[in-house]
Design a protein around this motif. Structure first.
Motif, short mmCIF file in Angstrom:
data_model
loop_
_atom_site.label_atom_id
_atom_site.label_comp_id
_atom_site.label_asym_id
_atom_site.label_seq_id
_atom_site.Cartn_x
_atom_site.Cartn_y
_atom_site.Cartn_z
N UNK A 44 10.83 7.21 10.35
CA UNK A 44 10.28 7.08 11.34
C UNK A 44 9.14 8.16 11.76
N UNK A 45 9.25 9.24 11.20
CA UNK A 45 8.47 10.42 11.52
C UNK A 45 7.15 10.37 10.76
N UNK A 46 7.24 9.55 9.60
CA UNK A 46 6.03 9.53 8.53
C UNK A 46 4.86 8.97 9.26
N UNK A 47 3.74 9.97 9.03
CA UNK A 47 2.34 9.70 9.51
C UNK A 47 1.73 8.44 8.50
N UNK A 48 1.76 7.29 8.95
CA UNK A 48 1.15 6.23 7.95
C UNK A 48 -0.41 6.26 7.87
N UNK A 49 -0.94 6.09 6.53
CA UNK A 49 -2.30 6.21 6.44
C UNK A 49 -2.91 4.50 6.53
N UNK A 50 -4.01 4.36 7.01
CA UNK A 50 -4.53 3.21 7.15
C UNK A 50 -5.04 2.52 5.88
N UNK A 51 -4.73 1.27 5.59
CA UNK A 51 -5.23 0.69 4.60
C UNK A 51 -6.47 0.34 4.55
N UNK A 107 17.31 4.56 10.13
CA UNK A 107 16.30 5.24 9.26
C UNK A 107 15.98 4.12 8.23
N UNK A 108 15.91 2.90 8.39
CA UNK A 108 15.52 1.94 7.47
C UNK A 108 14.54 0.90 8.10
N UNK A 109 13.52 0.78 7.50
CA UNK A 109 12.36 -0.15 7.99
C UNK A 109 12.97 -1.54 8.13
N UNK A 110 12.57 -2.11 9.32
CA UNK A 110 13.31 -3.42 9.55
C UNK A 110 11.68 -4.32 9.68
N UNK A 111 10.91 -3.93 10.22
CA UNK A 111 9.73 -4.68 10.34
C UNK A 111 8.23 -3.99 10.87
N UNK A 112 7.18 -4.30 10.63
CA UNK A 112 5.90 -3.82 11.36
C UNK A 112 5.57 -5.11 12.22
N UNK A 113 5.22 -4.79 13.54
CA UNK A 113 4.74 -5.59 14.44
C UNK A 113 3.46 -5.25 15.27
N UNK A 114 2.82 -6.32 15.75
CA UNK A 114 1.37 -5.97 16.41
C UNK A 114 1.41 -6.62 17.85
N UNK A 174 0.86 -1.21 -0.04
CA UNK A 174 -0.10 0.00 -0.01
C UNK A 174 1.06 1.33 -0.20
N UNK A 175 1.91 1.25 0.79
CA UNK A 175 2.86 2.61 0.93
C UNK A 175 3.69 2.79 -0.31
N UNK A 206 4.67 6.47 -0.31
CA UNK A 206 4.95 6.93 1.24
C UNK A 206 6.24 6.35 1.76
N UNK A 207 7.13 7.42 2.44
CA UNK A 207 8.55 6.92 2.98
C UNK A 207 8.27 6.21 4.07
N UNK A 208 8.11 4.74 3.99
CA UNK A 208 8.23 3.92 5.15
C UNK A 208 9.33 3.92 6.14
N UNK A 209 10.57 4.16 5.45
CA UNK A 209 11.69 4.15 6.26
C UNK A 209 11.84 5.43 7.35
#
Length: 419
Positions: A135-142, A191-198, A124-125, A130-133
């Protein structure tokens, strides 16, 4: 007329019709009208991923016997993909046209959900540039919600969302189309995305545990998740770290009545929409681990109740302690028993983000725990012993029955870590 009867051989109540045919017809039309009111929220077409290696490796059989017949009965179209390799679902999500689907279903455990959520978010990003790397980026909801059919070893997220590991219950929630947003944390390294986690971000001991468990995947699940942690606990070592936390700047509200939860008496403060946040140097010194739970576990009576939508991570700093005390803490945590934070060597913080940096040169030797992370059961090896986490409120919707408002509050303590 409609008359209710109770069948002793079934837990379901049955109805049958008696009386004039036109009355029964009117009742049937009324029922159809009520169903149509909810048609917009019910999924019509689903993309299903089955992990055949998850848990006891019965995912395909469970789906064919218990899930597929219910989807067919409710006229839900499905495209089923049995994953063949690790990250197969990511590859599919990267290329598939998702515009015709109303949801994604994963048949597996927490690791399967993590892989699919990561693949879907990045797809989606990428499409949205969208710059997911950052951390300051406000992520929209899919748009698409995700459903989980539990066939894993732990199925923690399903037990939190549905309060049961029942496959049929999870399937019915997907069919009904009721959803709830849950928080996700994004983990970054330089400043590199490693993973999303819940669920869990574990650094130190938890990173070492997941590495030891992955190496011994040939062992039965119960042994891997019970015996190996006890062995690794005997060899855990502390290392020097610096921890910064992003905390709210808010005024404390007066509380009336008793605010105690089990054996804790927290001081609550409420987060307002205009809450300001600031970074603070929280701790610098030796720790056994820095762990965070995106799902909050709060005492309610004699158990811990999960909260998954307040936009904060529950961070624990684990200081040096005896092995017996550490084992007692871990057992309470695994059993979700109240009081697992009530130890002198545990410090709890609720934050919107945090940064961790370890200092290899100060150790005099290389400590493996400094380079290992556990993100929802996935092992991540760091090139440099530092990372940053940000929490994104209700980033993805999951199919679930939960409909109550999760509280938007953060607990603060007067106690702080001594250096």
């Amino acid at each position: 007329m409609l008359k209710k009867c109770q069948n002793r051989n079934s837990k379901w109540r049955k109805w049958f019709s008696i009386g004039p045919q036109n009355v029964c017809r009117q009742c049937a039309e009324s029922i159809r009208g009520l169903i149509k009111l909810h048609e917009l929220s019910r999924p019509k077409k689903l993309l299903v991923f089955i992990n055949p290696q998850s848990g006891s490796k019965t995912g395909e059989k469970i789906y064919r016997r218990k899930v597929a017949p219910l989807f067919s009965l409710c006229e839900i179209q499905t495209k089923v993909i049995v994953t063949q390799t690790e990250n197969h679902s990511k590859d599919v999500l990267r290329e598939t046209d998702l515009s015709d689907y109303d949801g994604i279903v994963c048949v597996g455990g927490d690791g399967t959900l993590s892989e699919i959520a990561n693949g879907y978010l990045q797809r989606c990003y990428r499409d949205g540039h969208i710059d997911w790397d950052n951390p300051e980026t406000v992520l929209p909801r899919p748009r698409l919600p995700i459903g989980v059919i539990p066939t894993g070893s732990g199925d923690t997220i399903v037990r939190f969302m549905n309060e049961t590991r029942s496959v049929t219950t999870a399937t019915i929630h997907i069919i009904l189309g009721r959803t709830r947003g849950i928080d996700f944390g994004s983990v970054h390294n330089r400043h590199k995305l490693l993973s999303y986690t819940c669920l869990l971000i574990g650094y130190g001991l938890y990173g070492r545990l997941i590495e030891a468990i992955e190496i011994r995947r040939w062992l039965p699940g119960r042994i891997r998740y019970s015996v190996i942690p006890m062995i690794e606990l005997l060899n855990v070592r502390s290392f020097d770290v610096k921890v910064q936390m992003l905390k709210p700047v808010i005024e404390k509200e007066s509380q009336e009545g008793n605010t105690s939860h089990g054996n804790r008496d927290p001081e609550k403060t409420r987060i307002q929409p205009d809450t300001k946040w600031e970074w603070s140097n929280q701790y610098e010194g030796p720790l056994l681990g820095v762990d965070s739970f995106i799902v909050h576990l709060m005492p309610v009576g004699n158990s811990m109740r999960p909260y998954m939508g307040n936009g904060l991570a529950q961070v624990t700093l684990v200081k040096n302690c005896s092995r017996i005390s550490h084992l007692s803490h871990l057992i309470k945590l695994m059993d979700r028993s109240p009081g697992f934070y009530d130890y002198d060597f545990i410090e709890e913080h609720n934050v919107k983000g945090y940064r961790v940096e370890a200092f290899p040169k100060s150790q005099g030797r290389r400590i493996p725990e400094m380079y290992l992370m556990n993100c929802d059961g996935d092992l991540i090896k760091l090139e440099e012993p530092c990372f940053e986490v940000r929490v994104h409120k209700e980033l993805i919707k999951l199919f679930t029955w939960i409909d109550e408002d999760w509280p938007e509050w953060v607990e603060t303590k007067s106690e702080t870590l001594s250096r």
